[in-house]
Scaffold this active site. Structure first.
Site, mmCIF file in Angstrom:
data_model
loop_
_atom_site.group_PDB
_atom_site.id
_atom_site.type_symbol
_atom_site.label_atom_id
_atom_site.label_comp_id
_atom_site.label_asym_id
_atom_site.label_seq_id
_atom_site.Cartn_x
_atom_site.Cartn_y
_atom_site.Cartn_z
ATOM 1 C CG ASN A 299 22.757 -15.098 36.553
ATOM 2 O OD1 ASN A 299 23.689 -15.453 37.265
ATOM 3 N ND2 ASN A 299 21.568 -14.772 37.047
ATOM 4 C CB SER B 132 29.088 -23.765 38.902
ATOM 5 O OG SER B 132 29.322 -24.153 40.235
ATOM 6 C CE1 TYR C 31 23.861 -25.329 39.609
ATOM 7 C CE2 TYR C 31 25.959 -25.978 40.572
ATOM 8 C CZ TYR C 31 25.100 -24.988 40.126
ATOM 9 O OH TYR C 31 25.486 -23.674 40.197
ATOM 10 C CB SER D 210 23.566 -28.497 34.101
ATOM 11 O OG SER D 210 23.804 -27.853 35.339
ATOM 12 C CE LYS D 211 25.249 -23.566 36.640
ATOM 13 N NZ LYS D 211 24.789 -22.333 35.942
ATOM 14 C CB ILE E 55 28.282 -15.884 45.154
ATOM 15 C CG1 ILE E 55 29.381 -16.277 44.157
ATOM 16 C CG2 ILE E 55 27.977 -14.393 45.083
ATOM 17 C CD1 ILE E 55 30.706 -15.562 44.357
#
Length: 254
Positions: free
Chosen positions: A84, A136, A149, A152-153, A182
């Protein structure tokens, strides 16, 4: 409470705050023993005889290997790994340095690989287990200023499929969750830092067909299902949990 994870031992990286805390709480409520693996200690109120903190710098491979061994020594095994912990910053390719890129990949992509590698023999020795990677919706699309980002996801989503294919025959399943917006302390600070936070909140709600933003417990509920035997025939999948945000086509403003 149904104790769906009774007798199971789980590692949750970054399990002391935000989405990770939501997963930790649900796992503990359902009977799991949980090791929160992260650098800083989580709130004392989260800890108990079945929820412990194992300190580790996830940018250091030695720390990762040592953390998994400490968990196995303390609890006696490992059944579930939740990757996570993650890092996010906003920089375009023009603004980003090579060091920035490497830092993002070290935490968001390399650490899950090293954690999975360290966990694999312990999962195997228990006759199988479940790996849950937190990806994500930005692994499927992107917000402005998020090339590292998003990369990476997207990598996490691909890694998930590959691990599922390679290790399914050993009873080791691997799935990913792709959260949208979230609520967390960090997202709240971000919203409040904006000039017109009230307008931003209204627009955020309007983006979500369900009429609300996500909560850490929403992700925790899905992670719980993926960790449990209820999802025994599920592997290699990426589950989007975003209140319908990515399915809603935008219209031009009036």
């Amino acid at each position: 409470m149904t104790d769906r994870l009774a007798g199971k031992i789980a590692v949750i990286t970054g399990g002391g705050r935000g989405i990770g805390a939501g997963i930790t709480r649900r796992f503990a409520e359902e009977g799991a023993s949980v090791a929160i693996v992260q650098r800083n200690a989580p709130p004392e109120t989260m800890l108990s005889d079945r929820v412990i903190h194992v300190g580790a710098d996830l940018s250091r491979s030695a720390d990762i290997a040592a953390a998994i061994e400490r968990v196995v020594h303390f609890f006696g095994g490992l059944d579930v790994l939740v990757n996570n912990a993650g890092l996010m910053f906003e920089k375009t390719v023009d603004d980003m340095s090579e060091t920035d890129w490497d830092q993002m990949m070290d935490i968001n992509l390399k650490a899950p690989f090293l954690l999975t590698k360290a966990a694999m023999p312990h999962l195997r020795s228990r006759g199988g287990g479940s790996i849950v990677n937190i990806g994500s919706i930005e692994g499927l699309a992107s917000n402005p200023g998020h090339p590292a980002y998003s990369a990476s996801k997207a990598g996490i989503h691909g890694f998930t499929a590959a691990v599922a294919v390679d290790h399914g025959h050993e009873g080791i399943r691997c799935n990913a969750i792709a959260p949208g917006w979230i609520n967390s302390d960090l997202s709240e600070v971000y919203i409040e830092s904006l000039a017109d936070s009230s307008r931003v909140r209204r627009e955020l709600l309007a983006m979500h067909p369900v009429g609300r933003l996500g909560e850490p417990s929403d992700v925790g509920n899905l992670a719980l299902w993926l960790a449990s035997e209820e999802s025994a025939f599920v592997t290699g999948q990426v589950y989007v949990i975003d209140g319908g945000r990515t399915k809603k086509l935008p219209l031009p403003s009036a």
